[in-house]
Design a protein around this motif. Structure first.
Motif, mmCIF file in Angstrom:
data_model
loop_
_atom_site.group_PDB
_atom_site.id
_atom_site.type_symbol
_atom_site.label_atom_id
_atom_site.label_comp_id
_atom_site.label_asym_id
_atom_site.label_seq_id
_atom_site.Cartn_x
_atom_site.Cartn_y
_atom_site.Cartn_z
ATOM 1 N N GLY A 1 0.780 -1.233 0.000
ATOM 2 C CA GLY A 1 0.000 0.000 0.000
ATOM 3 C C GLY A 1 0.814 1.285 0.000
ATOM 4 N N SER A 2 2.133 1.209 -0.203
ATOM 5 C CA SER A 2 2.989 2.404 -0.194
ATOM 6 C C SER A 2 3.886 2.412 -1.424
ATOM 7 C CB SER A 2 3.888 2.410 1.052
ATOM 8 O OG SER A 2 3.125 2.462 2.220
ATOM 9 N N PRO A 3 4.299 3.602 -1.858
ATOM 10 C CA PRO A 3 5.265 3.653 -2.959
ATOM 11 C C PRO A 3 6.622 3.122 -2.492
ATOM 12 C CG PRO A 3 4.797 5.867 -2.128
ATOM 13 C CD PRO A 3 3.895 4.921 -1.399
ATOM 14 N N VAL A 4 7.427 2.711 -3.446
ATOM 15 C CA VAL A 4 8.768 2.205 -3.139
ATOM 16 C C VAL A 4 9.598 3.319 -2.518
ATOM 17 C CG1 VAL A 4 10.894 1.247 -4.117
ATOM 18 C CG2 VAL A 4 8.680 0.544 -5.019
ATOM 19 N N GLU A 5 10.306 2.998 -1.447
ATOM 20 C CA GLU A 5 11.223 3.946 -0.811
ATOM 21 C C GLU A 5 12.639 3.545 -1.195
ATOM 22 O OE1 GLU A 5 12.520 5.463 3.664
ATOM 23 O OE2 GLU A 5 10.910 4.011 3.432
ATOM 24 N N ARG A 6 13.405 4.473 -1.743
ATOM 25 C CA ARG A 6 14.788 4.186 -2.166
ATOM 26 C C ARG A 6 15.751 4.957 -1.270
ATOM 27 N NH1 ARG A 6 17.809 2.436 -6.692
ATOM 28 N NH2 ARG A 6 19.738 3.596 -6.938
ATOM 29 N N LEU A 7 16.694 4.239 -0.664
ATOM 30 C CA LEU A 7 17.701 4.842 0.206
ATOM 31 C C LEU A 7 19.059 4.701 -0.452
ATOM 32 C CD1 LEU A 7 16.542 3.169 3.549
ATOM 33 C CD2 LEU A 7 15.831 5.381 2.638
ATOM 34 N N GLU A 8 19.852 5.753 -0.411
ATOM 35 C CA GLU A 8 21.204 5.711 -0.964
ATOM 36 C C GLU A 8 22.218 5.778 0.161
ATOM 37 O OE1 GLU A 8 21.935 8.309 -4.237
ATOM 38 O OE2 GLU A 8 20.007 7.857 -5.161
ATOM 39 N N ASN A 9 23.041 4.758 0.248
ATOM 40 C CA ASN A 9 24.121 4.649 1.225
ATOM 41 C C ASN A 9 23.647 4.775 2.682
ATOM 42 O OD1 ASN A 9 26.830 4.109 1.694
ATOM 43 N ND2 ASN A 9 27.330 6.255 1.905
ATOM 44 N N PRO A 10 22.554 4.081 3.070
ATOM 45 C CA PRO A 10 22.147 4.128 4.474
ATOM 46 C C PRO A 10 23.135 3.352 5.331
ATOM 47 C CG PRO A 10 20.844 2.500 3.315
ATOM 48 C CD PRO A 10 21.703 3.199 2.283
ATOM 49 N N THR A 11 23.236 3.706 6.594
ATOM 50 C CA THR A 11 24.156 2.998 7.493
ATOM 51 C C THR A 11 23.487 1.832 8.202
ATOM 52 O OG1 THR A 11 23.675 4.572 9.263
ATOM 53 C CG2 THR A 11 25.605 5.016 7.880
ATOM 54 N N GLU A 12 22.139 1.877 8.335
ATOM 55 C CA GLU A 12 21.444 0.753 8.952
ATOM 56 C C GLU A 12 19.980 0.740 8.544
ATOM 57 O OE1 GLU A 12 21.584 0.921 13.236
ATOM 58 O OE2 GLU A 12 19.944 2.344 13.326
ATOM 59 N N LEU A 13 19.372 -0.427 8.699
ATOM 60 C CA LEU A 13 17.936 -0.587 8.513
ATOM 61 C C LEU A 13 17.356 -1.069 9.830
ATOM 62 C CD1 LEU A 13 17.764 -2.468 5.085
ATOM 63 C CD2 LEU A 13 17.208 -0.081 5.524
ATOM 64 N N THR A 14 16.143 -0.623 10.128
ATOM 65 C CA THR A 14 15.481 -1.083 11.343
ATOM 66 C C THR A 14 14.189 -1.794 10.966
ATOM 67 O OG1 THR A 14 14.313 1.012 11.609
ATOM 68 C CG2 THR A 14 16.432 0.793 12.743
ATOM 69 N N GLY A 15 13.704 -2.612 11.877
ATOM 70 C CA GLY A 15 12.514 -3.404 11.616
ATOM 71 C C GLY A 15 11.207 -2.681 11.822
ATOM 72 N N ASP A 16 11.266 -1.412 12.232
ATOM 73 C CA ASP A 16 10.053 -0.626 12.461
ATOM 74 C C ASP A 16 9.065 -1.408 13.333
ATOM 75 O OD1 ASP A 16 11.022 1.527 10.899
ATOM 76 O OD2 ASP A 16 10.303 0.564 9.080
ATOM 77 N N ARG A 17 7.793 -1.349 12.981
ATOM 78 C CA ARG A 17 6.761 -2.046 13.770
ATOM 79 C C ARG A 17 6.742 -3.545 13.502
ATOM 80 N NH1 ARG A 17 2.317 1.829 11.607
ATOM 81 N NH2 ARG A 17 2.521 0.202 10.085
ATOM 82 N N LEU A 18 7.192 -3.962 12.312
ATOM 83 C CA LEU A 18 7.134 -5.383 11.966
ATOM 84 C C LEU A 18 8.125 -6.223 12.765
ATOM 85 C CD1 LEU A 18 6.792 -5.145 8.093
ATOM 86 C CD2 LEU A 18 5.020 -5.730 9.746
ATOM 87 N N LEU A 19 9.311 -5.698 13.004
ATOM 88 C CA LEU A 19 10.361 -6.404 13.748
ATOM 89 C C LEU A 19 10.943 -5.449 14.787
ATOM 90 C CD1 LEU A 19 12.197 -8.031 10.706
ATOM 91 C CD2 LEU A 19 10.734 -9.217 12.347
ATOM 92 N N PRO A 20 10.206 -5.155 15.846
ATOM 93 C CA PRO A 20 10.684 -4.194 16.845
ATOM 94 C C PRO A 20 12.042 -4.608 17.424
ATOM 95 C CG PRO A 20 8.414 -4.848 17.311
ATOM 96 C CD PRO A 20 8.903 -5.725 16.206
ATOM 97 N N GLY A 21 12.952 -3.642 17.475
ATOM 98 C CA GLY A 21 14.280 -3.886 18.032
ATOM 99 C C GLY A 21 15.291 -4.434 17.037
#
Length: 62
Positions: free
Chosen positions: A24-44
């Motif tokens: 239900g959301s447009p694709v989000e593109r990140l360039e050279n991020p240092t980390e990804l987080t699990g947001d609400r789906l994978l807390p922590g």
């Protein structure tokens, strides 16, 4: 998108980019991020992308 999957991370180590696909959301593109987080789906959950990028990976535009 894969059935019952709410989020997909497409990680491109060569270009140091991440595309995040969410239902239900447009694709989000990140360039050279240092980390990804699990947001609400994978807390922590945290993924250190600097370990994936490594020292030899080129940065886009260089």
């Amino acid at each position: 998108m894969i059935k019952h999957c709410q989020s997909i991370w497409l990680i491109d180590p060569q270009n140091r980019t991440v595309e995040i696909y969410r239902v239900g959301s447009p694709v989000e593109r990140l360039e050279n991020p240092t980390e990804l987080t699990g947001d609400r789906l994978l807390p922590g959950f945290r993924l250190d992308l600097q370990r994936i990028w490594g020292e030899q990976a080129p940065i886009m535009g260089e």
